[in-house]
Design a protein around this motif. Sequence first.
Motif, PDB file in Angstrom:
ATOM      1  N   GLU A  32       0.830  -1.211   0.000  1.00  0.00           N
ATOM      2  CA  GLU A  32       0.000   0.000   0.000  1.00  0.00           C
ATOM      3  C   GLU A  32       0.863   1.259   0.000  1.00  0.00           C
ATOM      4  N   ASP A  33       1.943   1.236   0.792  1.00  0.00           N
ATOM      5  CA  ASP A  33       2.846   2.394   0.839  1.00  0.00           C
ATOM      6  C   ASP A  33       3.490   2.644  -0.521  1.00  0.00           C
ATOM      7  N   LEU A  34       3.924   1.569  -1.190  1.00  0.00           N
ATOM      8  CA  LEU A  34       4.540   1.698  -2.514  1.00  0.00           C
ATOM      9  C   LEU A  34       3.547   2.219  -3.541  1.00  0.00           C
ATOM     10  N   LEU A  35       2.316   1.742  -3.461  1.00  0.00           N
ATOM     11  CA  LEU A  35       1.286   2.208  -4.388  1.00  0.00           C
ATOM     12  C   LEU A  35       0.992   3.690  -4.178  1.00  0.00           C
ATOM     13  N   ASP A  36       0.928   4.099  -2.924  1.00  0.00           N
ATOM     14  CA  ASP A  36       0.690   5.519  -2.631  1.00  0.00           C
ATOM     15  C   ASP A  36       1.835   6.383  -3.150  1.00  0.00           C
ATOM     16  N   GLU A  37       3.059   5.900  -2.926  1.00  0.00           N
ATOM     17  CA  GLU A  37       4.230   6.657  -3.383  1.00  0.00           C
ATOM     18  C   GLU A  37       4.259   6.755  -4.904  1.00  0.00           C
ATOM     19  N   ALA A  38       3.919   5.648  -5.567  1.00  0.00           N
ATOM     20  CA  ALA A  38       3.892   5.654  -7.037  1.00  0.00           C
ATOM     21  C   ALA A  38       2.805   6.590  -7.564  1.00  0.00           C
ATOM     22  N   GLU A  39       1.656   6.594  -6.889  1.00  0.00           N
ATOM     23  CA  GLU A  39       0.567   7.478  -7.304  1.00  0.00           C
ATOM     24  C   GLU A  39       0.962   8.950  -7.164  1.00  0.00           C
ATOM     25  N   HIS A  40       1.629   9.274  -6.063  1.00  0.00           N
ATOM     26  CA  HIS A  40       2.095  10.646  -5.862  1.00  0.00           C
ATOM     27  C   HIS A  40       3.137  11.032  -6.908  1.00  0.00           C
ATOM     28  N   ALA A  41       4.015  10.073  -7.239  1.00  0.00           N
ATOM     29  CA  ALA A  41       5.034  10.336  -8.256  1.00  0.00           C
ATOM     30  C   ALA A  41       4.393  10.635  -9.608  1.00  0.00           C
ATOM     31  N   LEU A  42       3.357   9.888  -9.969  1.00  0.00           N
ATOM     32  CA  LEU A  42       2.677  10.116 -11.235  1.00  0.00           C
ATOM     33  C   LEU A  42       1.995  11.481 -11.263  1.00  0.00           C
ATOM     34  N   LYS A  43       1.416  11.868 -10.139  1.00  0.00           N
ATOM     35  CA  LYS A  43       0.758  13.174 -10.067  1.00  0.00           C
ATOM     36  C   LYS A  43       1.764  14.304 -10.255  1.00  0.00           C
ATOM     37  N   ARG A  44       3.028  14.048  -9.860  1.00  0.00           N
ATOM     38  CA  ARG A  44       4.075  15.060 -10.027  1.00  0.00           C
ATOM     39  C   ARG A  44       4.792  14.933 -11.367  1.00  0.00           C
ATOM     40  N   GLY A  45       4.334  14.009 -12.173  1.00  0.00           N
ATOM     41  CA  GLY A  45       4.947  13.810 -13.480  1.00  0.00           C
ATOM     42  C   GLY A  45       6.224  13.001 -13.448  1.00  0.00           C
ATOM     43  N   GLU A  46       6.506  12.346 -12.326  1.00  0.00           N
ATOM     44  CA  GLU A  46       7.724  11.540 -12.191  1.00  0.00           C
ATOM     45  C   GLU A  46       7.429  10.105 -12.639  1.00  0.00           C
ATOM     46  N   VAL A  47       7.259   9.943 -13.927  1.00  0.00           N
ATOM     47  CA  VAL A  47       6.837   8.668 -14.492  1.00  0.00           C
ATOM     48  C   VAL A  47       7.857   7.559 -14.243  1.00  0.00           C
ATOM     49  N   GLN A  48       9.137   7.857 -14.434  1.00  0.00           N
ATOM     50  CA  GLN A  48      10.156   6.831 -14.272  1.00  0.00           C
ATOM     51  C   GLN A  48      10.279   6.373 -12.824  1.00  0.00           C
ATOM     52  N   LYS A  49      10.110   7.300 -11.903  1.00  0.00           N
ATOM     53  CA  LYS A  49      10.139   6.920 -10.489  1.00  0.00           C
ATOM     54  C   LYS A  49       8.970   5.997 -10.176  1.00  0.00           C
ATOM     55  N   ALA A  50       7.791   6.325 -10.689  1.00  0.00           N
ATOM     56  CA  ALA A  50       6.615   5.488 -10.482  1.00  0.00           C
ATOM     57  C   ALA A  50       6.818   4.112 -11.113  1.00  0.00           C
ATOM     58  N   ARG A  51       7.400   4.087 -12.314  1.00  0.00           N
ATOM     59  CA  ARG A  51       7.664   2.816 -13.001  1.00  0.00           C
ATOM     60  C   ARG A  51       8.585   1.937 -12.173  1.00  0.00           C
ATOM     61  N   HIS A  52       9.620   2.545 -11.600  1.00  0.00           N
ATOM     62  CA  HIS A  52      10.566   1.802 -10.778  1.00  0.00           C
ATOM     63  C   HIS A  52       9.878   1.245  -9.534  1.00  0.00           C
ATOM     64  N   LEU A  53       9.013   2.035  -8.916  1.00  0.00           N
ATOM     65  CA  LEU A  53       8.312   1.594  -7.711  1.00  0.00           C
ATOM     66  C   LEU A  53       7.365   0.434  -7.995  1.00  0.00           C
ATOM     67  N   LEU A  54       6.750   0.459  -9.166  1.00  0.00           N
ATOM     68  CA  LEU A  54       5.749  -0.556  -9.499  1.00  0.00           C
ATOM     69  C   LEU A  54       6.344  -1.799 -10.152  1.00  0.00           C
ATOM     70  N   SER A  55       7.587  -1.712 -10.605  1.00  0.00           N
ATOM     71  CA  SER A  55       8.170  -2.793 -11.406  1.00  0.00           C
ATOM     72  C   SER A  55       8.225  -4.125 -10.675  1.00  0.00           C
ATOM     73  N   GLY A  56       8.389  -4.081  -9.359  1.00  0.00           N
ATOM     74  CA  GLY A  56       8.501  -5.336  -8.617  1.00  0.00           C
ATOM     75  C   GLY A  56       7.200  -5.835  -8.033  1.00  0.00           C
ATOM     76  N   LEU A  57       6.107  -5.125  -8.283  1.00  0.00           N
ATOM     77  CA  LEU A  57       4.834  -5.497  -7.670  1.00  0.00           C
ATOM     78  C   LEU A  57       4.101  -6.528  -8.525  1.00  0.00           C
ATOM     79  N   ALA A  58       4.623  -7.746  -8.491  1.00  0.00           N
ATOM     80  CA  ALA A  58       3.990  -8.858  -9.200  1.00  0.00           C
ATOM     81  C   ALA A  58       4.200 -10.123  -8.390  1.00  0.00           C
ATOM     82  N   SER A  59       3.184 -10.936  -8.319  1.00  0.00           N
ATOM     83  CA  SER A  59       3.271 -12.231  -7.645  1.00  0.00           C
ATOM     84  C   SER A  59       2.497 -13.213  -8.505  1.00  0.00           C
ATOM     85  N   GLU A  60       3.198 -13.859  -9.423  1.00  0.00           N
ATOM     86  CA  GLU A  60       2.498 -14.644 -10.436  1.00  0.00           C
ATOM     87  C   GLU A  60       3.398 -15.675 -11.099  1.00  0.00           C
ATOM     88  N   ILE A  61       2.753 -16.636 -11.698  1.00  0.00           N
ATOM     89  CA  ILE A  61       3.411 -17.595 -12.578  1.00  0.00           C
ATOM     90  C   ILE A  61       2.983 -17.249 -13.997  1.00  0.00           C
TER      91      ILE A  61
END
Length: 209
Positions: A32-61
């Motif tokens: 939840e903290d990472l999602l909030d941080e990524a959302e704030h980054a996107l609102k500030r136009g920091e797309v690459q920072k948001a991409r980096h924060l979200l890149s590891g958020l997967a749990s799948e086969i």
Amino acid sequence: ELVLARDPQLALAPVDVQTLVHDVFAGTDTIEDLLDEAEHALKRGEVQKARHLLSGLASEIVIQTKSIPLATYPQAIKAVAPLIDEGKIDEAKAALQAVLGALVVSNSMVVPLPVERARAMLKEAESLAEKSDRAEEEEKRLDGMLKDAKKQLEMAELLGYGRKKKDFKDIYTQIKAVDGKVKSGKSGKGFFDEITASFRSLFDRKVGE
């Protein structure tokens, strides 16, 4: 062309299957903290920072299928023929090798790990719920299985393996109903039928469906 005429489905002929596993070792609070941080980054136009924060958020086969694109061969061979006629043999060889060496990789299925973990926990909980003479230790384990399954579903929801506050709503309600029954000492078969049906309708689907 003869093969494709007989079986058009072989336009992409499967020749290999690979399984890739991605997992995130974090609790729901951290996610939840990472999602909030990524959302704030996107609102500030920091797309690459948001991409980096979200890149590891997967749990799948991820099940990938490699296929030979047979449908492209006839046209490719026809395109190479003029090179041979012009005596450009090396160019023709290179062109044919490029075509024949090409494989199409597609993600044929994505299996969310939190969902599968929740499913396994609920399966064990179902076995315990069917026992009419549950010991105190089994009661505790049954309660723990239901709580842990709910936590896994909450993680699946946060990671986007379903529409938030919609796809998971019925399952949460059904788990709560089962929890109420077992806490009142009830036992029997059929407690988990609605949960099982919900899982099948929501998650037993291929990518793109």
